[in-house]
Design a protein around this motif. Structure first.
Motif, mmCIF file in Angstrom:
data_model
loop_
_atom_site.group_PDB
_atom_site.id
_atom_site.type_symbol
_atom_site.label_atom_id
_atom_site.label_comp_id
_atom_site.label_asym_id
_atom_site.label_seq_id
_atom_site.Cartn_x
_atom_site.Cartn_y
_atom_site.Cartn_z
ATOM 1 N N LEU A 1 0.684 -1.364 0.445
ATOM 2 C CA LEU A 1 -0.061 -0.291 -0.355
ATOM 3 C C LEU A 1 1.111 0.902 0.295
ATOM 4 C CD1 LEU A 1 -2.684 -1.011 2.442
ATOM 5 C CD2 LEU A 1 -3.321 -1.120 0.323
ATOM 6 N N ASN A 2 0.473 1.640 -0.243
ATOM 7 C CA ASN A 2 1.477 3.863 -1.269
ATOM 8 C C ASN A 2 0.343 4.466 -0.458
ATOM 9 O OD1 ASN A 2 2.206 1.452 -2.741
ATOM 10 N ND2 ASN A 2 3.699 2.721 -2.756
ATOM 11 N N LYS A 3 1.001 5.883 0.511
ATOM 12 C CA LYS A 3 0.247 6.318 0.602
ATOM 13 C C LYS A 3 -0.460 7.602 -0.307
ATOM 14 C CE LYS A 3 -0.018 9.826 4.999
ATOM 15 N NZ LYS A 3 0.366 9.995 5.695
ATOM 16 N N ILE A 4 -1.737 8.241 -0.367
ATOM 17 C CA ILE A 4 -1.199 9.453 -1.167
ATOM 18 C C ILE A 4 -1.270 10.639 -0.104
ATOM 19 C CG2 ILE A 4 -2.887 10.578 -2.775
ATOM 20 C CD1 ILE A 4 -4.695 7.860 -3.009
ATOM 21 N N ARG A 5 0.014 12.068 -0.852
ATOM 22 C CA ARG A 5 0.458 12.605 -0.257
ATOM 23 C C ARG A 5 -0.405 14.505 -0.735
ATOM 24 N NH1 ARG A 5 4.846 9.172 0.312
ATOM 25 N NH2 ARG A 5 5.405 8.349 2.995
ATOM 26 N N GLN A 6 -0.661 15.195 -0.182
ATOM 27 C CA GLN A 6 -0.469 16.647 -0.393
ATOM 28 C C GLN A 6 0.425 17.078 -0.679
ATOM 29 O OE1 GLN A 6 -4.082 17.817 -0.728
ATOM 30 N NE2 GLN A 6 -3.058 19.279 -1.688
ATOM 31 N N LEU A 7 0.793 17.878 -2.243
ATOM 32 C CA LEU A 7 1.813 17.597 -2.799
ATOM 33 C C LEU A 7 1.846 19.468 -2.681
ATOM 34 C CD1 LEU A 7 2.715 15.764 -6.354
ATOM 35 C CD2 LEU A 7 3.464 15.589 -3.451
ATOM 36 N N ASP A 8 0.651 20.091 -3.233
ATOM 37 C CA ASP A 8 0.740 21.338 -3.086
ATOM 38 C C ASP A 8 -0.764 21.633 -3.429
ATOM 39 O OD1 ASP A 8 -0.042 21.337 -5.903
ATOM 40 O OD2 ASP A 8 1.555 21.867 -6.762
ATOM 41 N N ARG A 9 -1.132 22.646 -3.405
ATOM 42 C CA ARG A 9 -2.246 23.469 -3.633
ATOM 43 C C ARG A 9 -3.592 22.571 -4.822
ATOM 44 N NH1 ARG A 9 -3.843 29.181 -5.081
ATOM 45 N NH2 ARG A 9 -5.324 28.090 -6.980
ATOM 46 N N ASP A 10 -3.337 22.182 -5.224
ATOM 47 C CA ASP A 10 -3.130 21.434 -7.369
ATOM 48 C C ASP A 10 -3.003 20.255 -7.120
ATOM 49 O OD1 ASP A 10 -4.698 24.246 -7.579
ATOM 50 O OD2 ASP A 10 -2.626 24.923 -8.434
ATOM 51 N N SER A 11 -2.140 19.550 -6.701
ATOM 52 C CA SER A 11 -1.904 18.284 -7.166
ATOM 53 C C SER A 11 -1.368 17.297 -5.879
ATOM 54 C CB SER A 11 -0.351 18.078 -8.436
ATOM 55 O OG SER A 11 0.444 18.769 -7.328
ATOM 56 N N VAL A 12 -1.957 15.993 -5.845
ATOM 57 C CA VAL A 12 -1.358 15.313 -4.897
ATOM 58 C C VAL A 12 -0.011 14.212 -5.057
ATOM 59 C CG1 VAL A 12 -3.856 14.387 -3.232
ATOM 60 C CG2 VAL A 12 -3.439 13.591 -5.590
ATOM 61 N N GLY A 13 0.725 13.353 -4.460
ATOM 62 C CA GLY A 13 1.766 12.241 -5.334
ATOM 63 C C GLY A 13 1.511 11.310 -4.947
ATOM 64 N N ILE A 14 2.075 10.240 -5.351
ATOM 65 C CA ILE A 14 2.322 8.902 -4.381
ATOM 66 C C ILE A 14 3.141 8.069 -4.564
ATOM 67 C CG2 ILE A 14 1.067 6.389 -5.107
ATOM 68 C CD1 ILE A 14 -1.565 7.872 -6.179
ATOM 69 N N THR A 15 4.021 7.853 -4.004
ATOM 70 C CA THR A 15 5.293 7.045 -3.801
ATOM 71 C C THR A 15 5.167 6.042 -4.426
ATOM 72 O OG1 THR A 15 5.566 7.970 -1.724
ATOM 73 C CG2 THR A 15 7.138 6.473 -2.370
ATOM 74 N N LEU A 16 6.439 5.852 -5.654
ATOM 75 C CA LEU A 16 6.369 4.710 -6.518
ATOM 76 C C LEU A 16 7.603 3.795 -5.677
ATOM 77 C CD1 LEU A 16 6.071 5.407 -9.751
ATOM 78 C CD2 LEU A 16 5.047 4.364 -8.541
ATOM 79 N N PRO A 17 8.113 2.358 -5.204
ATOM 80 C CA PRO A 17 8.874 1.584 -4.764
ATOM 81 C C PRO A 17 9.856 1.976 -5.594
ATOM 82 C CG PRO A 17 7.167 0.615 -4.217
ATOM 83 C CD PRO A 17 6.453 1.728 -5.723
#
Length: 61
Positions: free
Chosen positions: A3-19
């Motif tokens: 499982l990978n956490k969805i993170r807030q990157l800035d006001r307009d986008s989010v990111g997911i860490t890839l192994p």
């Protein structure tokens, strides 16, 4: 299943860490384990709660 956490990157986008192990298999990391060059992916929303990622080899300008 990993499982990978969805993170807030800035006001307009989010990111997911890839192994890194997955990125290494794709040849995207150098010998030091750092990202080697610029890479882009095409993200498609397939269905509710489902997306696909596709590595794009060349970007047409």
């Amino acid at each position: 299943m990993a499982l990978n956490k969805i993170r807030q990157l800035d006001r307009d986008s989010v990111g997911i860490t890839l192994p890194k192990d997955d990125m290494r298999v794709e040849g995207l990391l150098n010998e030091s384990g750092q990202l080697d060059g610029d890479h882009h992916v095409h993200i498609r929303h397939v269905d509710e709660g489902e997306w696909t990622l596709e590595l794009v080899e060349e970007i047409e300008t």
